[in-house]
Design a protein around this motif. Structure first.
Motif, PDB file in Angstrom:
ATOM      1  N   MET A  13      -4.918  -3.664   7.859  1.00 30.92           N
ATOM      2  CA  MET A  13      -6.375  -3.638   7.838  1.00 30.92           C
ATOM      3  C   MET A  13      -6.932  -2.974   6.601  1.00 30.92           C
ATOM      4  SD  MET A  13      -7.091  -2.909  11.855  1.00 30.92           S
ATOM      5  CE  MET A  13      -8.541  -3.905  12.078  1.00 30.92           C
ATOM      6  N   SER A  14      -6.081  -2.612   5.621  1.00 33.99           N
ATOM      7  CA  SER A  14      -6.611  -1.998   4.402  1.00 33.99           C
ATOM      8  C   SER A  14      -6.003  -2.652   3.177  1.00 33.99           C
ATOM      9  CB  SER A  14      -6.320  -0.494   4.386  1.00 33.99           C
ATOM     10  OG  SER A  14      -4.956  -0.278   4.087  1.00 33.99           O
ATOM     11  N   THR A  15      -6.609  -2.375   2.030  1.00 35.94           N
ATOM     12  CA  THR A  15      -6.130  -2.972   0.780  1.00 35.94           C
ATOM     13  C   THR A  15      -4.747  -2.449   0.400  1.00 35.94           C
ATOM     14  OG1 THR A  15      -7.374  -1.259  -0.354  1.00 35.94           O
ATOM     15  CG2 THR A  15      -8.394  -3.432  -0.228  1.00 35.94           C
ATOM     16  N   SER A  16      -4.379  -1.254   0.862  1.00 34.73           N
ATOM     17  CA  SER A  16      -3.072  -0.698   0.502  1.00 34.73           C
ATOM     18  C   SER A  16      -1.952  -1.238   1.381  1.00 34.73           C
ATOM     19  CB  SER A  16      -3.080   0.824   0.643  1.00 34.73           C
ATOM     20  OG  SER A  16      -4.242   1.368   0.106  1.00 34.73           O
ATOM     21  N   ALA A  17      -2.311  -1.785   2.537  1.00 38.44           N
ATOM     22  CA  ALA A  17      -1.296  -2.080   3.552  1.00 38.44           C
ATOM     23  C   ALA A  17      -0.273  -3.104   3.079  1.00 38.44           C
ATOM     24  CB  ALA A  17      -1.968  -2.560   4.834  1.00 38.44           C
ATOM     25  N   ALA A  18      -0.727  -4.149   2.374  1.00 39.39           N
ATOM     26  CA  ALA A  18       0.198  -5.225   2.018  1.00 39.39           C
ATOM     27  C   ALA A  18       1.323  -4.704   1.132  1.00 39.39           C
ATOM     28  CB  ALA A  18      -0.564  -6.349   1.319  1.00 39.39           C
ATOM     29  N   ASN A  19       0.967  -3.879   0.137  1.00 34.98           N
ATOM     30  CA  ASN A  19       1.969  -3.338  -0.778  1.00 34.98           C
ATOM     31  C   ASN A  19       2.980  -2.454  -0.038  1.00 34.98           C
ATOM     32  OD1 ASN A  19       3.180  -2.685  -3.280  1.00 34.98           O
ATOM     33  ND2 ASN A  19       2.028  -0.764  -3.314  1.00 34.98           N
ATOM     34  N   ILE A  20       2.468  -1.626   0.859  1.00 37.92           N
ATOM     35  CA  ILE A  20       3.347  -0.730   1.614  1.00 37.92           C
ATOM     36  C   ILE A  20       4.278  -1.548   2.502  1.00 37.92           C
ATOM     37  CG2 ILE A  20       3.370   1.021   3.427  1.00 37.92           C
ATOM     38  CD1 ILE A  20       0.801   2.147   2.150  1.00 37.92           C
ATOM     39  N   ASP A  21       3.732  -2.580   3.134  1.00 32.56           N
ATOM     40  CA  ASP A  21       4.557  -3.391   4.031  1.00 32.56           C
ATOM     41  C   ASP A  21       5.613  -4.179   3.260  1.00 32.56           C
ATOM     42  OD1 ASP A  21       2.885  -2.353   5.845  1.00 32.56           O
ATOM     43  OD2 ASP A  21       2.186  -4.254   6.686  1.00 32.56           O
ATOM     44  N   ASP A  22       5.224  -4.672   2.065  1.00 26.88           N
ATOM     45  CA  ASP A  22       6.214  -5.374   1.250  1.00 26.88           C
ATOM     46  C   ASP A  22       7.369  -4.445   0.915  1.00 26.88           C
ATOM     47  OD1 ASP A  22       4.660  -7.581   1.311  1.00 26.88           O
ATOM     48  OD2 ASP A  22       3.863  -7.381  -0.726  1.00 26.88           O
ATOM     49  N   LEU A  23       7.037  -3.213   0.549  1.00 28.90           N
ATOM     50  CA  LEU A  23       8.078  -2.238   0.218  1.00 28.90           C
ATOM     51  C   LEU A  23       8.903  -1.917   1.461  1.00 28.90           C
ATOM     52  CD1 LEU A  23       9.477  -0.283  -1.642  1.00 28.90           C
ATOM     53  CD2 LEU A  23       7.524   1.253  -1.509  1.00 28.90           C
ATOM     54  N   TYR A  24       8.222  -1.761   2.603  1.00 26.65           N
ATOM     55  CA  TYR A  24       8.937  -1.493   3.854  1.00 26.65           C
ATOM     56  C   TYR A  24       9.965  -2.580   4.116  1.00 26.65           C
ATOM     57  CZ  TYR A  24       9.757  -0.654   8.840  1.00 26.65           C
ATOM     58  OH  TYR A  24      10.350  -0.413  10.059  1.00 26.65           O
ATOM     59  N   TYR A  25       9.515  -3.828   4.018  1.00 29.07           N
ATOM     60  CA  TYR A  25      10.451  -4.913   4.323  1.00 29.07           C
ATOM     61  C   TYR A  25      11.504  -5.081   3.235  1.00 29.07           C
ATOM     62  CZ  TYR A  25       8.392  -6.302   8.669  1.00 29.07           C
ATOM     63  OH  TYR A  25       7.995  -6.301   9.980  1.00 29.07           O
ATOM     64  N   PHE A  26      11.190  -4.706   1.991  1.00 32.22           N
ATOM     65  CA  PHE A  26      12.216  -4.723   0.942  1.00 32.22           C
ATOM     66  C   PHE A  26      13.337  -3.748   1.310  1.00 32.22           C
ATOM     67  CE2 PHE A  26      14.018  -2.945  -2.972  1.00 32.22           C
ATOM     68  CZ  PHE A  26      14.514  -4.105  -3.545  1.00 32.22           C
ATOM     69  N   ILE A  27      12.949  -2.516   1.688  1.00 33.06           N
ATOM     70  CA  ILE A  27      13.970  -1.526   2.062  1.00 33.06           C
ATOM     71  C   ILE A  27      14.713  -2.002   3.306  1.00 33.06           C
ATOM     72  CG2 ILE A  27      14.407   0.877   2.668  1.00 33.06           C
ATOM     73  CD1 ILE A  27      11.775   1.608   1.332  1.00 33.06           C
ATOM     74  N   TYR A  28      13.960  -2.604   4.225  1.00 31.32           N
ATOM     75  CA  TYR A  28      14.580  -3.073   5.465  1.00 31.32           C
ATOM     76  C   TYR A  28      15.684  -4.087   5.168  1.00 31.32           C
ATOM     77  CZ  TYR A  28      15.167  -5.413   9.924  1.00 31.32           C
ATOM     78  OH  TYR A  28      15.714  -5.970  11.056  1.00 31.32           O
ATOM     79  N   TRP A  29      15.384  -5.106   4.365  1.00 30.95           N
ATOM     80  CA  TRP A  29      16.398  -6.132   4.099  1.00 30.95           C
ATOM     81  C   TRP A  29      17.520  -5.598   3.234  1.00 30.95           C
ATOM     82  CZ3 TRP A  29      16.990  -9.585   7.455  1.00 30.95           C
ATOM     83  CH2 TRP A  29      15.893 -10.093   8.160  1.00 30.95           C
ATOM     84  N   LEU A  30      17.181  -4.704   2.292  1.00 34.86           N
ATOM     85  CA  LEU A  30      18.225  -4.040   1.513  1.00 34.86           C
ATOM     86  C   LEU A  30      19.186  -3.295   2.443  1.00 34.86           C
ATOM     87  CD1 LEU A  30      19.144  -3.001  -1.407  1.00 34.86           C
ATOM     88  CD2 LEU A  30      17.723  -1.005  -0.918  1.00 34.86           C
ATOM     89  N   HIS A  83       9.973   4.444  -7.830  1.00 38.51           N
ATOM     90  CA  HIS A  83       8.836   4.014  -8.649  1.00 38.51           C
ATOM     91  C   HIS A  83       7.806   3.262  -7.806  1.00 38.51           C
ATOM     92  CE1 HIS A  83       6.684   2.654 -12.173  1.00 38.51           C
ATOM     93  NE2 HIS A  83       6.698   1.444 -11.669  1.00 38.51           N
ATOM     94  N   TRP A  84       8.303   2.308  -7.036  1.00 38.55           N
ATOM     95  CA  TRP A  84       7.427   1.491  -6.187  1.00 38.55           C
ATOM     96  C   TRP A  84       6.694   2.381  -5.170  1.00 38.55           C
ATOM     97  CZ3 TRP A  84       9.602  -3.672  -3.692  1.00 38.55           C
ATOM     98  CH2 TRP A  84       8.534  -4.395  -3.136  1.00 38.55           C
ATOM     99  N   GLY A  85       7.428   3.284  -4.576  1.00 44.86           N
ATOM    100  CA  GLY A  85       6.830   4.172  -3.571  1.00 44.86           C
ATOM    101  C   GLY A  85       5.821   5.126  -4.180  1.00 44.86           C
ATOM    102  N   PHE A  86       6.130   5.632  -5.380  1.00 46.98           N
ATOM    103  CA  PHE A  86       5.225   6.587  -6.007  1.00 46.98           C
ATOM    104  C   PHE A  86       3.931   5.901  -6.431  1.00 46.98           C
ATOM    105  CE2 PHE A  86       3.935   9.226  -9.778  1.00 46.98           C
ATOM    106  CZ  PHE A  86       3.529  10.312  -9.028  1.00 46.98           C
ATOM    107  N   GLN A  87       4.092   4.654  -6.932  1.00 48.06           N
ATOM    108  CA  GLN A  87       2.906   3.876  -7.292  1.00 48.06           C
ATOM    109  C   GLN A  87       1.980   3.718  -6.077  1.00 48.06           C
ATOM    110  OE1 GLN A  87       4.109   0.074  -8.709  1.00 48.06           O
ATOM    111  NE2 GLN A  87       3.149   0.376 -10.703  1.00 48.06           N
ATOM    112  N   GLY A  88       2.570   3.317  -4.962  1.00 52.23           N
ATOM    113  CA  GLY A  88       1.790   3.138  -3.742  1.00 52.23           C
ATOM    114  C   GLY A  88       1.142   4.435  -3.300  1.00 52.23           C
ATOM    115  N   TYR A  89       1.887   5.537  -3.494  1.00 58.47           N
ATOM    116  CA  TYR A  89       1.372   6.839  -3.091  1.00 58.47           C
ATOM    117  C   TYR A  89       0.170   7.231  -3.935  1.00 58.47           C
ATOM    118  CZ  TYR A  89       1.228  11.895  -2.472  1.00 58.47           C
ATOM    119  OH  TYR A  89       0.822  13.173  -2.219  1.00 58.47           O
ATOM    120  N   MET A  90       0.265   6.988  -5.254  1.00 54.33           N
ATOM    121  CA  MET A  90      -0.859   7.316  -6.128  1.00 54.33           C
ATOM    122  C   MET A  90      -2.077   6.467  -5.766  1.00 54.33           C
ATOM    123  SD  MET A  90       0.055   9.841  -7.770  1.00 54.33           S
ATOM    124  CE  MET A  90      -1.241  10.129  -8.967  1.00 54.33           C
ATOM    125  N   ASP A  91      -1.814   5.224  -5.416  1.00 50.50           N
ATOM    126  CA  ASP A  91      -2.899   4.346  -4.994  1.00 50.50           C
ATOM    127  C   ASP A  91      -3.597   4.919  -3.754  1.00 50.50           C
ATOM    128  OD1 ASP A  91      -4.446   1.932  -4.687  1.00 50.50           O
ATOM    129  OD2 ASP A  91      -3.062   1.405  -3.067  1.00 50.50           O
TER     130      ASP A  91
END
Lengths: 327, 586
Positions: A13-30, A83-91
């Protein structure tokens, strides 16, 4: 990635959610790949090299190349995740300059959201598509503002301000939780268990985020408090500011004295003195709950101070409401 | 490995207090005083094992009660205040009374001196003191239950812990005292490892269990004082209103979190490194070969010990640290994956071309690798900043650390129990039933905690007495899992106690291990070895070990077995059956 809830994650429901979820699923499949690889090899070895007649262990070789390889191989992946996580965090951390501020005060056990027009409510209403910054503080102990749908969380620390920002992407309603343990209460001052519906605590700091269209949001702000007569405003504050949690208005004895017939009564204090309930007594009790404790109730008082939460105008309104609650 | 003698006999300084050095350690003297006043590391290990087992039972009962409360929405068995006490006591008992002292106190005390060929630890009196300090701390901690319990969570976060009316002082003082026990054990082990290794036991030949204990001891000695200071400050705050953590008095509640995690993060490695240390021993024995990359595994324990001091801030990503500190802690946290990964990969590589015996202790080591891999990989989610913001303080984190602490350390501990039980008690357990108990523990554990990952990522916060309807099915699954897990653990207790009371007599080396602790007699003599061993090879060098060293039957049968080499390979239990009559002598 879809906005709909997945098996593992709630609706975005927010603009940040998609990026966080993409990263979540990246770690998940990794993780799935690594896990299946390691555990698959382990099970395969356990079967292939199981102890049996005619099979002997061969001496363990040294393989420096392999060892160094799998010591260093994770580094690039870890660097990418960081890097990906820190970017999202700064956002999540840096709010746009044009974000609209809403003040948030948490207390045991509830929320108070104060909007730009000075009016406040116990649930959060935000407009869709506009950046919102919450400036948050706590009246008593640690709390944390957590809205899974917005993928955001931040502790509220007494004695300092913290903030989050977000921009909602769709209209709707979503759950708001407290995520930092803040105690609980299920017994009255005499140690008797209350009715389960009266239990208060960390888990019960539930509220809602209402994401509304701009027009609806402005109309909501308009309707908050506004130009209602003081006793109606007082009644609304009684519900919104969680007075209702402890003080009844029907004469029943709760965790705290009932408001029914309270006005003008002579109350006996814990030290035996009598005090007439008037404007000054009410004001003092709201701002400094421990100044006078009515006989038979917990000391120190379980009531949080409303200093900084209720303005003079609000206290006046609550007094006006109390005056209507005659015996 | 232990062929030559230079120092004959085992007449150490304190032997007189214990009796005949060649007698089995539990027979050298008798009566309750021989246990209560004992200086023998093996008996102290039993005192610790009994105490931590009771703590595990108590912590486990609280776990079952709180899972039962969460079985359905609303009030199920207890009210909210009681529930808050339950999860606090579950955490505090499991962490401070069970996991931290579990492996060092029991297996560390019993086997560390034997594994390095010593007669005892460096300071036997200090060893006894550490146990009694543990008991004292435990009494303080458990007294808090009687006088109102604690409802702060095991982390005692301020300012709630300063304001709550529950027995915070009694509990924190207990934990403060327990810290001294931990420090004393750590010091004792460090000095023992440095000064008491048998001739030929070089650092390179040091068993991985001992390396693990070494890394653990470093952390215990360096980190525990910080916890002591923090808890004392908290007690000051409550008694005198010192104003260090309470914002009303000008203090900073986040400072408490820094202090607390500066200890409690290293403490996570104080808990997991011993579990890893056990698994290294088991994998070598049950693959019958040297551990692949032994040096790397030893160094990864030390690496975890060092990294453990640098990552405490990752418990506070949502607490309001500066962005810069957050970045540093997040980057350092990622590095934890390296030593953890090295261990898992090297263990798996050791199984390649091994000779794998799938007995219960080995199943537990494989269970460890399985569950710790999940615990470690889900750590990536928690260490990645933006994802952590979402899952922080949810059931995802609860599941993550249970996979590491319980899936890791407790699996290692249970594996170690089955592995070393024959050496410690001189009795064999029942293998078939033990496999059933493993299956129950493994399945129960996964049902309990896999469901918690999903609840957490869907947004279920932790430490909740009640929850929204969408979480109910997963909570139900988790509670049912806890019953399966508990049944496996009770079955384990039954199997081990039954073995102790009426098990078949165990030969000295039922697993045919090349490691030094299996080369001495069973039951272990008071002086550990009849003669101080001279170490000529690595404990895992199976190709250098002589057939007698690897012989898994009774010594008196060796000649017979030598005549028929195939029989020597049969399982130890079969050999033991022939010797059932010997049990009658016990």
């Amino acid at each position: 990635m879809s906005l709909e809830p997945t098996f593992q994650l709630p609706e975005q429901m927010s603009t940040s959610a998609a990026n966080i979820d993409d990263l979540y699923y990246f770690i998940y499949w990794l993780s799935v790949v690594l896990f299946v690889g390691i555990i698959g090899a382990m099970i395969w070895f356990a079967w292939t090299y199981r102890a049996r007649a005619g099979h002997k262990a061969s001496p363990t070789p040294h393989n420096m190349v392999l060892e160094v390889a799998w010591t260093l191989a994770p580094l690039p992946i870890l660097a990418l995740l960081f890097h990906w996580g820190f970017q999202g965090y700064m956002d999540l951390s840096v709010a746009p300059a044009n974000a609209e501020e809403i003040r948030v005060r948490a207390f045991q056990w509830g929320w108070d959201f104060e909007y730009k027009n000075g009016e406040s409510d116990s649930s959060l209403h935000i407009p869709v598509g506009r950046p919102i910054k919450l400036v948050m503080s706590s009246n008593d102990v640690l709390h944390a503002f957590f809205v899974p749908g917005l993928r955001t969380k931040r502790d509220l620390v007494p004695g300092m301000y913290s903030s989050v920002w977000f921009q909602a992407t769709k209209e709707g309603e979503t759950d708001l939780f407290c995520a930092e343990y803040c105690g609980g209460k299920s017994k009255d001052q005499n140690g008797n268990e209350l009715d389960p519906s009266q239990f208060k605590g960390h888990w019960a700091m539930l509220s809602k985020v209402h994401i509304e269209s701009n027009d609806k949001y402005e109309a909501y702000l308009e309707g908050l408090g506004g130009n209602k007569p003081p006793e109606e405003r007082g009644k609304a504050l009684y519900e919104k500011k969680q007075c209702i949690g402890c003080h009844t208005v029907d004469g029943n004895k709760g965790v705290a004295p009932t408001w029914k017939g309270l006005w003008g009564r002579d109350e006996t204090m814990a030290d035996g003195t009598k005090v007439k309930v008037d404007e000054n007594y009410i004001r003092e009790s709201i701002l400094e709950p421990n100044a006078k404790i009515v006989q038979g109730y917990a000391s120190p008082s379980v009531m949080p101070t409303y200093k900084g939460t209720l303005k003079d105008k609000d206290i006046d309104a609550i007094i006006a409401y109390m005056k209507t609650l005659k015996e | 490995m232990a062929a030559v003698d230079i120092e004959h006999g085992g007449h150490g300084g304190h032997d007189d207090a214990h009796g005949d050095p060649t007698a089995p350690y539990y027979k050298a003297k008798t009566g309750w005083k021989s246990w209560a006043y004992t200086l023998d590391h093996k008996r102290i290990a039993w005192l610790y094992l009994t105490a931590v087992a009771l703590a595990f039972l108590a912590g486990g009962i609280f776990a079952l009660l709180l899972r039962l409360e969460l079985f359905s929405r609303g009030k199920t068995i207890v009210d909210a205040e009681t529930y808050n006490r339950f999860f606090t006591l579950h955490g505090a008992i499991m962490v401070f009374l069970f996991i931290i002292p579990s492996v060092p106190g029991s297996f560390g005390n019993f086997f560390l001196p034997i594994m390095i060929g010593a007669k005892d630890v460096a300071f036997p009196r200090l060893n006894m003191l550490s146990f009694y300090v543990y008991v004292l701390g435990a009494i303080f901690a458990l007294t808090s239950i009687v006088v109102g319990a604690v409802d702060t969570g095991w982390t005692f976060y301020t300012p709630y812990s300063v304001q709550t009316s529950t027995a915070v002082i009694s509990m924190t003082f207990g934990v403060f005292v327990l810290g001294f026990s931990s420090i004393l054990t750590g010091l004792n082990f460090l000095v023992t490892i440095h000064t008491m290794r048998a001739p030929g036991m070089t650092w390179g030949r040091l068993p991985l269990f001992v390396w693990g204990m070494y890394a653990t001891a470093i952390m215990q000695v360096l980190a525990t004082p910080v916890l002591a200071i923090t808890l004392l400050l908290l007690i000051f705050e409550r008694f005198f209103g010192a104003g260090i953590f309470d914002p009303k008095l000008g203090g900073d509640p986040v400072l408490f979190q820094h202090f607390f995690w500066f200890y409690s993060h290293p403490a996570v490695y104080i808990m997991i490194v011993p579990g890893m240390a056990i698994v290294s021993e088991l994998i070598s024995t049950f693959t019958r070969r040297q551990i692949f990359g032994k040096f790397a595994i030893a160094m990864s324990s030390v690496g975890l010990a060092i990294l453990g001091f640098l990552v405490w801030g990752h418990h506070m990503f949502t607490a309001g640290m500066s962005e810069f500190s957050t970045m540093l802690f997040a980057a350092l946290t990622m590095l934890v994956a390296i030593p953890s990964g090295v261990k898992v990969l090297n263990w798996t590589a050791t199984m390649y071309k091994g000779e794998i015996r799938l007995v219960t202790p080995m199943l537990y080591s494989m269970g460890f690798i399985f569950l710790f891999s999940i615990g470690g990989l889900t750590g990536l989610f928690c260490g990645t900043l933006s994802v952590d913001i979402h899952i922080h303080d949810t059931y995802f984190v609860v599941a993550h650390f249970h996979y590491v602490m319980m899936g890791g350390t407790v699996m290692g501990f249970l594996g170690g129990l089955f592995y070393w039980w024959p050496k410690m008690t001189g009795k064999l357990y029942e293998e078939g039933l033990a496999k059933v108990s493993f299956a129950l523990v493994f399945v129960g554990f996964n049902v309990t905690f896999l469901s918690q990952f999903i609840m957490g990522s869907r947004g279920m916060p932790r430490r909740y007495y009640d929850y929204l309807p969408q979480f109910e099915p997963l909570h139900k699954a988790s509670t049912i899992g806890s019953w399966i897990l508990a049944s496996g653990l009770f079955l384990t207790a039954y199997i081990l106690l039954k073995a102790l009371i009426s098990g078949k007599k165990a030969p000295p080396n039922p697993w045919g291990s090349a490691a030094l602790e299996w080369q001495t007699a069973t039951p272990v003599p008071l002086s550990n070895f009849a003669e101080t061993p001279i170490v000529t090879r690595d404990p895992y060098d199976y190709h250098l070990a002589s057939p007698e060293e690897l012989y898994d039957g009774f010594p008196e049968d060796r000649e017979k077995a030598a005549a028929k080499p195939k029989k020597a390979e049969e399982k130890a239990e079969k050999k033991a059956e022939k010797h059932e009559d010997k049990d009658d002598d016990e």
